[in-house]
Scaffold this motif. Structure first.
Motif, mmCIF file in Angstrom:
data_model
loop_
_atom_site.group_PDB
_atom_site.id
_atom_site.type_symbol
_atom_site.label_atom_id
_atom_site.label_comp_id
_atom_site.label_asym_id
_atom_site.label_seq_id
_atom_site.Cartn_x
_atom_site.Cartn_y
_atom_site.Cartn_z
ATOM 1 N N ARG A 394 0.937 -1.233 0.113
ATOM 2 C CA ARG A 394 0.222 0.101 0.050
ATOM 3 C C ARG A 394 0.780 1.141 0.019
ATOM 4 N NH1 ARG A 394 -4.685 -1.212 4.443
ATOM 5 N NH2 ARG A 394 -5.384 -3.400 3.866
ATOM 6 N N CYS A 395 1.826 1.244 0.828
ATOM 7 C CA CYS A 395 2.964 2.199 0.934
ATOM 8 C C CYS A 395 3.610 2.319 -0.776
ATOM 9 C CB CYS A 395 4.040 2.105 1.800
ATOM 10 S SG CYS A 395 3.330 2.114 3.628
ATOM 11 N N GLU A 396 4.053 1.613 -1.166
ATOM 12 C CA GLU A 396 4.487 1.630 -2.526
ATOM 13 C C GLU A 396 3.592 2.311 -3.555
ATOM 14 O OE1 GLU A 396 6.306 -1.206 -5.946
ATOM 15 O OE2 GLU A 396 6.008 -2.036 -4.141
ATOM 16 N N LEU A 397 2.338 1.998 -3.436
ATOM 17 C CA LEU A 397 1.168 2.187 -4.561
ATOM 18 C C LEU A 397 0.899 3.596 -4.076
ATOM 19 C CD1 LEU A 397 -1.142 -0.930 -4.416
ATOM 20 C CD2 LEU A 397 0.296 -0.106 -6.268
ATOM 21 N N ALA A 398 1.015 4.148 -2.747
ATOM 22 C CA ALA A 398 0.712 5.536 -2.478
ATOM 23 C C ALA A 398 1.514 6.389 -3.116
ATOM 24 C CB ALA A 398 0.462 5.549 -0.891
ATOM 25 N N GLU A 399 3.006 5.827 -2.935
ATOM 26 C CA GLU A 399 4.201 6.632 -3.513
ATOM 27 C C GLU A 399 3.919 6.868 -4.884
ATOM 28 O OE1 GLU A 399 7.458 9.152 -3.139
ATOM 29 O OE2 GLU A 399 6.006 8.221 -1.669
ATOM 30 N N ARG A 400 3.447 5.946 -5.584
ATOM 31 C CA ARG A 400 3.581 5.781 -7.155
ATOM 32 C C ARG A 400 2.126 6.770 -7.478
ATOM 33 N NH1 ARG A 400 5.667 1.724 -10.153
ATOM 34 N NH2 ARG A 400 5.177 2.940 -11.769
ATOM 35 N N ALA A 401 1.143 6.990 -6.756
ATOM 36 C CA ALA A 401 -0.059 7.765 -7.162
ATOM 37 C C ALA A 401 0.527 9.117 -7.137
ATOM 38 C CB ALA A 401 -1.224 7.536 -6.013
ATOM 39 N N GLY A 402 1.532 9.624 -6.421
ATOM 40 C CA GLY A 402 1.686 10.897 -6.697
ATOM 41 C C GLY A 402 2.170 11.299 -8.475
ATOM 42 N N GLU A 403 2.232 10.221 -9.027
ATOM 43 C CA GLU A 403 2.431 10.395 -10.629
ATOM 44 C C GLU A 403 1.178 10.693 -11.426
ATOM 45 O OE1 GLU A 403 4.411 7.184 -12.248
ATOM 46 O OE2 GLU A 403 6.122 7.278 -10.718
ATOM 47 N N LEU A 404 -0.052 10.456 -10.668
ATOM 48 C CA LEU A 404 -1.364 10.828 -11.319
ATOM 49 C C LEU A 404 -1.694 12.293 -11.778
ATOM 50 C CD1 LEU A 404 -3.653 8.462 -9.030
ATOM 51 C CD2 LEU A 404 -3.007 8.034 -11.462
ATOM 52 N N SER A 405 -2.400 12.257 -12.720
ATOM 53 C CA SER A 405 -2.868 13.480 -13.030
ATOM 54 C C SER A 405 -3.844 14.258 -11.859
ATOM 55 C CB SER A 405 -3.698 13.484 -14.354
ATOM 56 O OG SER A 405 -4.257 14.655 -14.651
ATOM 57 N N PRO A 406 -3.660 15.545 -11.885
ATOM 58 C CA PRO A 406 -4.455 16.325 -10.731
ATOM 59 C C PRO A 406 -6.217 15.844 -11.167
ATOM 60 C CG PRO A 406 -2.995 17.827 -11.800
ATOM 61 C CD PRO A 406 -2.682 16.567 -12.626
ATOM 62 N N THR A 407 -6.298 15.611 -12.110
ATOM 63 C CA THR A 407 -7.858 14.885 -12.434
ATOM 64 C C THR A 407 -8.183 13.869 -11.266
ATOM 65 O OG1 THR A 407 -7.534 15.665 -14.933
ATOM 66 C CG2 THR A 407 -9.422 14.226 -13.919
ATOM 67 N N HIS A 408 -7.298 13.056 -10.923
ATOM 68 C CA HIS A 408 -7.509 11.859 -10.102
ATOM 69 C C HIS A 408 -6.917 11.998 -8.860
ATOM 70 C CE1 HIS A 408 -8.979 9.736 -13.641
ATOM 71 N NE2 HIS A 408 -7.635 10.269 -14.520
ATOM 72 N N ARG A 409 -6.547 13.337 -8.492
ATOM 73 C CA ARG A 409 -5.600 13.436 -7.084
ATOM 74 C C ARG A 409 -7.048 13.254 -5.939
ATOM 75 N NH1 ARG A 409 -1.078 13.900 -5.896
ATOM 76 N NH2 ARG A 409 -0.485 14.203 -8.104
ATOM 77 N N ALA A 410 -8.189 13.734 -6.268
ATOM 78 C CA ALA A 410 -8.947 13.618 -5.326
ATOM 79 C C ALA A 410 -9.444 12.307 -5.083
ATOM 80 C CB ALA A 410 -10.364 14.602 -5.738
ATOM 81 N N GLU A 411 -9.498 11.437 -5.920
ATOM 82 C CA GLU A 411 -9.709 10.105 -5.695
ATOM 83 C C GLU A 411 -8.464 9.328 -5.027
ATOM 84 O OE1 GLU A 411 -11.815 6.117 -5.674
ATOM 85 O OE2 GLU A 411 -12.500 8.513 -5.882
ATOM 86 N N ALA A 412 -7.289 9.493 -5.356
ATOM 87 C CA ALA A 412 -6.174 8.996 -5.037
ATOM 88 C C ALA A 412 -6.108 9.306 -3.366
ATOM 89 C CB ALA A 412 -5.068 9.409 -5.508
ATOM 90 N N ALA A 413 -6.392 10.699 -3.008
ATOM 91 C CA ALA A 413 -6.180 11.029 -1.550
ATOM 92 C C ALA A 413 -7.577 10.292 -0.694
ATOM 93 C CB ALA A 413 -6.425 12.609 -1.525
ATOM 94 N N ARG A 414 -8.547 10.079 -1.271
ATOM 95 C CA ARG A 414 -9.583 9.363 -0.562
ATOM 96 C C ARG A 414 -9.174 7.850 -0.256
ATOM 97 N NH1 ARG A 414 -13.131 5.472 -1.371
ATOM 98 N NH2 ARG A 414 -12.730 5.304 -3.470
ATOM 99 N N LEU A 415 -8.279 7.330 -1.325
ATOM 100 C CA LEU A 415 -7.940 6.020 -1.237
ATOM 101 C C LEU A 415 -6.727 5.832 -0.296
ATOM 102 C CD1 LEU A 415 -8.029 4.465 -4.726
ATOM 103 C CD2 LEU A 415 -9.258 3.777 -2.990
ATOM 104 N N PHE A 416 -5.737 6.455 -0.319
ATOM 105 C CA PHE A 416 -4.539 6.688 0.422
ATOM 106 C C PHE A 416 -4.243 7.607 1.491
ATOM 107 C CE2 PHE A 416 -3.432 5.264 -4.017
ATOM 108 C CZ PHE A 416 -3.228 3.886 -3.778
#
Length: 909
Positions: A394-416
């Motif tokens: 999960r930590c690794e995925l959360a780190e990689r999620a920083g590469e996501l477009s700002p479009t998906h940043r809110a959803e990524a923040a909800r997950l991680f």
């Protein structure tokens, strides 16, 4: 004659050659001389080793002399060569020497003609000898292809293994694939029957599957049920046991794994598809299938993906192999493959939640993809199965999620939550390429040996710098010692075409070779005078006018080379762009004045056109040139103070000419050169078009274009005029499949002079080319101009909008070019161009097909550079309810513009 003595005496088998032996040799040589190849095998039979050795020496003499027949009696020459081919085969006793004779290019008959007679000539040799000759011939691709009959006969007579070489297989496939057909039914056995009857098929078919270049017959597009369909025949033989099924599979998979042209992969791909490997056979080849899915062309990768997906569906594919495959496929650019892989991983995780730790990190590869839709799919998949993952994953995925477009940043923040990798929100810094550094031209050759080494380089005209250096060195050294240079040229070009063909230079200049011909004194004086004074011809196109300038210089040099009238060239560039430093040109004119030499007209004209009028030393150079008190000095002084030549470009409207077809933008382009009485009055005919002598009318150019590399150095100080001259060629190339038309754009960007409408129109066409390399050159030119501060992004965007709306430039190609430019770090520059282009396209009555890809690039640029512009028409499109890429990316772009992506803005670096 009882015996032969002296030099003709040959000892063999303990005896002296007698008259009967000599008579036999003479009969053989006479038959060869008359081209009677069919008599040669019988004439060889009574000859022993000694006699054949003597005959061989005579045959070699005949082989040398037969060349004189080619130009006089070509048919006789062919017959003699065929007889030599047969006789030499029978007279050589060593296998290596015989193979060399049979494989000689001048003796090889067409295809396998003459093989039967040659085989009769070597009928008394041992199987070992025959096998060695066959192997040596088969090992040489070109020889094996043309000597198939000979090699096959040697193999069958010797009993040696079938030589599986590319050349032999190529000829074999041609021979066995040839079939004569009746009007309605085959006249002979089918391909399958012919292959089944041929004992060499098992070896050669497997080799054909693994060849880098598949034989043409094997790639013919015929239906699967055709009696001449090679893949179907191969599969049938594998089913009968004639071919080893495992060997066929291994060869096909190995060839597909190596990749290559689609044409060469068609045969092994079709064989693999028709063989229909079982799951067990696929499971044995999982590493190869993973490699195919990772690196093979799309169709092959798709097949491998389906095969592996079938194994995964059966639970037979290990999670580690699926993870490796997923990482490889998700790194590819084909969206269809990426979507299919995400769906496959989703199915496996739904069935095996324990595989989350192995598969989810591979899915995170998509977080860095440019396509935000794919990012969203991957994020949903990760979110669905995240609870089953280990905390470290999960930590690794959360780190990689920083590469996501700002479009998906809110959803990524909800997950991680707080573990989400924070994006870099530091000040945005535009990255542009460093300014091109001037590269001075190296001094010309100082020795005749060095000069000749430069002259013999192939395609010298492809490198303008090397060409100008070689031309200047030739003129200088010929002025110093004409005879020495002429002798060296004769040695370097012993049989030049210009001496063999009377009209070689009548219609073409042939580059520096015309100057060499002038040096050797083989040019027609009347032709030289005509070509020196000729203008650009009747109704030329612009690139002909550019090439005409170089031609005029070369003909002038051909006339004056090696004389006191041309000690050196005034027009030799001082830099790699073709430009000349003003003070250097003044110094050259001073040397001409001191030597009492009047400049050659074309040489001086090209020097004036090349001199840098905007150079910091131009004012000083003008003063020094005037102080020379010579006509050439005064002309240079006045030229340095004069404004540039200038050109304008306009597009004809539909109502101006109803006959213009919208698919040919070049037909609507009008290039107008500014009137210049000075150029018209003082420059040679080949340069008059620069003064407006070329009429301003649409001038389509549909003929072959050569010499592009030499165009930019003609006008290195007038970038706008150069662009106007390049425009028709660029406009023509954007609609076709021609490659290389954008080659001059690199030099255009590095040239001097103002940047106006013509330059931006040329760049717009270049960004829309079909070939990726052509687009890349246009991208480089745009970035170089931006780095120099010469790019008008709004003007370029306006021109792109015009060409996209007119269907001259396809949006998907433009999107690719823009994405490439942005990826270098020039997000702000690319956005400035797109921001000027989008309003007009968004206002189109119908949605522009492919515009969604452009909007995706624009959104990415805005998210990275933090722009906050307003784009007319974007609100209305983004408010639509459709879920098409066009609407989705419009919403993304609008959101990015309103949020500013949180980046502080900085000036362009």
């Amino acid at each position: 004659m009882a015996e032969v003595q002296g030099t003709d005496e040959v000892m063999g088998a303990g005896r002296v050659m007698g008259a009967e032996d000599v008579m036999g040799i003479e009969k053989l040589i006479e038959a060869v001389r008359e081209g009677k190849a069919f008599e040669v095998p019988e004439l060889l039979k009574p000859l022993g080793a000694a006699e054949r050795k003597v005959a061989l020496a005579r045959l070699k003499e005949l082989r040398t002399g037969v060349r004189s027949l080619e130009g006089i009696r070509p048919n006789d020459a062919v017959r003699v060569r065929r007889a030599l081919y047969v006789a030499g085969a029978g007279c050589h006793t060593g296998a290596a020497a015989a193979a060399s004779w049979l494989g000689a290019r001048d003796l090889m008959p067409w295809r396998s003609e003459g093989a039967a007679m040659a085989l009769r000539a070597v009928g008394d040799r041992t199987p070992e000898w025959l096998a060695e000759v066959a192997g040596r011939l088969a090992a040489r691709p070109a020889v094996a292809e043309q000597s198939y009959g000979m090699i096959r006969g040697l193999v069958e007579r010797s009993g040696c293994p079938t030589p599986a070489t590319d050349g032999y297989v190529l000829a074999w496939s041609r021979e066995i694939g040839t079939v004569r057909r009746h009007a309605e039914r085959p006249a002979g056995p089918t391909l399958l029957e012919r292959l089944r009857q041929d004992p060499q098929s098992p070896v050669l078919l497997v080799h054909a599957l693994s060849m880098p270049e598949t034989p043409e017959q094997l790639t013919w597009a015929v239906p699967d049920d055709s009696p001449e369909h090679w893949p179907t025949a191969v599969v049938a033989l594998a089913g009968e046991g004639v071919l080893d099924r495992s060997g066929v599979l291994d060869a096909a998979v190995s060839r597909l794994l190596r990749g290559g042209r689609p044409r060469d992969l068609r045969f092994p791909m079709e064989v693999l598809r028709l063989v229909a490997p079982t799951p067990a056979e696929f499971l044995e080849r999982v590493p190869d299938l993973v490699g195919m899915a990772a690196d093979a062309p799309s169709t092959v990768a798709g097949y491998a993906q389906e095969a592996l997906a079938g194994l995964a569906a059966d639970g037979a594919l290990p999670a580690s192999a699926l993870a490796e495959m997923t990482s490889a496929v998700l790194f590819r650019t084909e969206k269809k493959l990426v979507r299919a892989q995400l769906a496959l991983v989703g199915k496996v995780l739904a069935r095996e939640p324990g595989a989350a730790d192995a598969l989810l990190p591979a899915v995170a590869e998509v977080f860095g993809q440019e396509d935000t839709d794919l990012q969203g799919r991957a994020l949903k998949l990760v979110g669905r199965h995240l609870p089953a993952a280990d905390p470290s994953v999960r930590c690794e995925l959360a780190e990689r999620a920083g590469e996501l477009s700002p479009t998906h940043r809110a959803e990524a923040a909800r997950l991680f939550g707080d573990a989400l990798g924070a994006p870099d929100l530091g000040p945005y810094e535009e990255i542009l390429p460093p300014l091109p550094e001037p590269q001075p031209l190296a001094p010309p050759a100082t020795t005749v040996e060095e000069l000749v080494a430069e002259l013999v380089v192939k395609r010298l005209s492809d490198d303008p710098v090397a060409f100008e250096r070689a031309l200047d060195g030739l003129v200088r050294l010929a002025h110093r010692d004409r005879e020495a240079v002429a002798e060296a040229v004769r040695d370097a070009f012993p049989q030049p075409r210009w001496e063999q063909q009377t009209h070689y230079f009548t219609h073409e200049t042939h580059g520096i070779h015309v100057v060499l011909a002038g040096l050797l004194g083989v040019l027609n004086p009347a032709l030289v005078e005509f070509r020196r004074t000729a203008g650009h011809g009747a109704d030329p196109c612009l690139h002909q006018a550019l090439s005409g300038v170089l031609d005029a210089r070369l003909w002038e040099a051909a006339d004056l080379v090696g004389t006191d009238s041309l000690p050196f060239l005034l027009a030799t560039p001082t830099g790699h762009t073709g430009a000349i430093d003003p003070l250097v040109l003044v110094e050259r004119l001073r040397k001409y004045r001191d030597a009492g030499v009047e400049p050659a007209p074309a040489d001086l004209a090209q020097a004036l056109v090349r001199v840098l009028r905007a150079h910091p030393t131009a004012v000083r150079a003008a003063e020094e040139a005037a102080a020379l008190e010579t006509p050439a000095g005064r002309r240079l002084s006045a030229w340095l103070c004069r404004e540039t030549v200038g050109a304008t470009v306009r597009f004809l409207r539909r109502d101006e000419d109803k006959t213009l077809h919208r698919l040919w933008p070049m037909d609507r382009i009008v290039v107008e050169l500014r009137e210049s009485p000075v150029v018209r009055a003082e420059f040679p005919p080949a340069f008059e078009w620069l003064g407006g002598a070329l009429e301003a009318t649409p001038r389509p150019c549909h003929h072959w274009v050569e010499g592009r590399a030499q165009w930019p150095p003609v006008l290195p100080a007038d970038r706008e005029v150069l662009a106007a001259c390049l425009l028709p060629t660029l406009a023509h190339g954007v609609d076709g499949d021609a490659r290389g038309a954008t080659e001059p754009l690199t030099a255009l960007a590095e040239a001097d002079g103002p940047v106006g409408h013509a330059v931006h129109v040329v760049l717009a066409f270049g960004l829309g080319f079909g070939d990726a390399d052509d687009r890349l050159r246009a991208v480089d030119a745009v970035l170089v101009l931006a780095a120099r501060g010469d790019l008008d992004a709004r003007r370029l965007g306006t021109e792109l909008a015009r060409l996209v709306e007119d269907a001259s430039v396809k949006p998907n190609r433009l999107a690719d070019a823009a994405r490439t430019a942005a990826a270098t770090g020039a997000y702000g520059t690319v956005w400035a161009i797109l921001a000027a282009m989008l309003p007009e396209l968004l206002a189109a009555p119908k949605p522009v097909r492919g515009l969604g890809e452009v909007l995706a690039v624009a959104a990415d640029c805005v998210e990275r550079c933090g722009a906050r512009d307003e784009v007319a028409g974007l609100d209305g499109l983004a408010s639509g309810r459709a879920s098409t890429q066009l609407v989705v990316q419009a919403r993304r772009l609008l959101s990015a513009l309103r949020q500013g992506a949180g980046h502080p803005l900085t000036e362009t670096v």
